[in-house]
Design a protein around this motif. Structure first.
Motif, PDB file in Angstrom:
ATOM      1  N   ASP A  13      54.365  31.740  63.259  1.00  0.00           N
ATOM      2  CA  ASP A  13      54.983  32.093  61.986  1.00  0.00           C
ATOM      3  C   ASP A  13      55.975  33.219  62.252  1.00  0.00           C
ATOM      4  O   ASP A  13      55.567  34.353  62.515  1.00  0.00           O
ATOM      5  CB  ASP A  13      53.918  32.550  60.993  1.00  0.00           C
ATOM      6  CG  ASP A  13      54.484  32.944  59.646  1.00  0.00           C
ATOM      7  OD1 ASP A  13      55.724  33.008  59.490  1.00  0.00           O
ATOM      8  OD2 ASP A  13      53.679  33.186  58.727  1.00  0.00           O
ATOM      9  N   PRO A  14      57.289  32.938  62.203  1.00  0.00           N
ATOM     10  CA  PRO A  14      58.274  33.978  62.509  1.00  0.00           C
ATOM     11  C   PRO A  14      58.272  35.139  61.510  1.00  0.00           C
ATOM     12  O   PRO A  14      58.662  36.245  61.855  1.00  0.00           O
ATOM     13  CB  PRO A  14      59.609  33.234  62.499  1.00  0.00           C
ATOM     14  CG  PRO A  14      59.365  31.935  61.843  1.00  0.00           C
ATOM     15  CD  PRO A  14      57.904  31.647  61.942  1.00  0.00           C
ATOM     16  N   ALA A  15      57.811  34.910  60.295  1.00  0.00           N
ATOM     17  CA  ALA A  15      57.782  35.981  59.298  1.00  0.00           C
ATOM     18  C   ALA A  15      56.752  37.050  59.657  1.00  0.00           C
ATOM     19  O   ALA A  15      56.990  38.244  59.473  1.00  0.00           O
ATOM     20  CB  ALA A  15      57.494  35.410  57.915  1.00  0.00           C
ATOM     21  N   THR A  16      55.606  36.624  60.166  1.00  0.00           N
ATOM     22  CA  THR A  16      54.545  37.583  60.509  1.00  0.00           C
ATOM     23  C   THR A  16      54.437  37.825  62.007  1.00  0.00           C
ATOM     24  O   THR A  16      53.711  38.713  62.434  1.00  0.00           O
ATOM     25  CB  THR A  16      53.179  37.076  60.009  1.00  0.00           C
ATOM     26  OG1 THR A  16      52.870  35.831  60.651  1.00  0.00           O
ATOM     27  CG2 THR A  16      53.175  36.897  58.503  1.00  0.00           C
ATOM     28  N   ARG A  17      55.135  36.999  62.806  1.00  0.00           N
ATOM     29  CA  ARG A  17      55.102  37.067  64.268  1.00  0.00           C
ATOM     30  C   ARG A  17      53.687  36.841  64.813  1.00  0.00           C
ATOM     31  O   ARG A  17      53.296  37.397  65.821  1.00  0.00           O
ATOM     32  CB  ARG A  17      55.699  38.378  64.784  1.00  0.00           C
ATOM     33  CG  ARG A  17      57.140  38.546  64.390  1.00  0.00           C
ATOM     34  CD  ARG A  17      57.774  39.828  64.892  1.00  0.00           C
ATOM     35  NE  ARG A  17      56.957  41.002  65.005  1.00  0.00           N
ATOM     36  CZ  ARG A  17      56.614  41.815  64.007  1.00  0.00           C
ATOM     37  NH1 ARG A  17      57.008  41.571  62.791  1.00  0.00           N
ATOM     38  NH2 ARG A  17      55.884  42.890  64.233  1.00  0.00           N
ATOM     39  N   THR A  18      52.913  36.012  64.130  1.00  0.00           N
ATOM     40  CA  THR A  18      51.561  35.670  64.566  1.00  0.00           C
ATOM     41  C   THR A  18      51.489  34.173  64.827  1.00  0.00           C
ATOM     42  O   THR A  18      52.329  33.409  64.373  1.00  0.00           O
ATOM     43  CB  THR A  18      50.508  36.047  63.505  1.00  0.00           C
ATOM     44  OG1 THR A  18      50.774  35.295  62.314  1.00  0.00           O
ATOM     45  CG2 THR A  18      50.538  37.528  63.195  1.00  0.00           C
ATOM     46  N   GLY A  19      50.476  33.757  65.553  1.00  0.00           N
ATOM     47  CA  GLY A  19      50.320  32.340  65.819  1.00  0.00           C
ATOM     48  C   GLY A  19      49.074  32.069  66.626  1.00  0.00           C
ATOM     49  O   GLY A  19      48.142  32.862  66.664  1.00  0.00           O
ATOM     50  N   SER A  20      49.111  30.925  67.297  1.00  0.00           N
ATOM     51  CA  SER A  20      47.966  30.543  68.119  1.00  0.00           C
ATOM     52  C   SER A  20      48.457  29.752  69.318  1.00  0.00           C
ATOM     53  O   SER A  20      49.564  29.207  69.323  1.00  0.00           O
ATOM     54  CB  SER A  20      46.971  29.712  67.304  1.00  0.00           C
ATOM     55  OG  SER A  20      47.554  28.502  66.889  1.00  0.00           O
ATOM     56  N   VAL A  21      47.612  29.712  70.326  1.00  0.00           N
ATOM     57  CA  VAL A  21      47.873  28.937  71.534  1.00  0.00           C
ATOM     58  C   VAL A  21      46.663  28.050  71.791  1.00  0.00           C
ATOM     59  O   VAL A  21      45.581  28.280  71.257  1.00  0.00           O
ATOM     60  CB  VAL A  21      48.124  29.839  72.768  1.00  0.00           C
ATOM     61  CG1 VAL A  21      49.328  30.738  72.548  1.00  0.00           C
ATOM     62  CG2 VAL A  21      46.899  30.663  73.119  1.00  0.00           C
TER      63      VAL A  21
END
Length: 67
Positions: free
Chosen positions: A9-17
């Protein structure tokens, strides 16, 4: 350790791998910022660093995997 970007999510700069064994693992904005990236696309190979064990295991660094 290597993994594959799964969500971002570019807005929060979070994600998963997804780890190579298929296990999903989330990362926070601080891990993304530590790698100096500006964008991450699902399917990209990444290099991650993790700290902790068991339930406290977390990603501390995400960057692109280069060969």
């Amino acid at each position: 350790m290597q993994a594959t970007a799964y969500t971002f999510d570019p807005a929060t700069r979070t994600g998963s791998v997804l780890l190579d064994d298929g296990t999903p693992m989330d990362f926070g904005a601080s891990a993304f910022d530590a790698g100096g990236l500006r964008l991450l696309r699902p399917g990209q190979r990444v290099r991650i660093e993790v700290s902790g064990e068991g339930e406290s295991r977390r990603i501390t660094y995400v960057t692109l995997q280069t060969f």
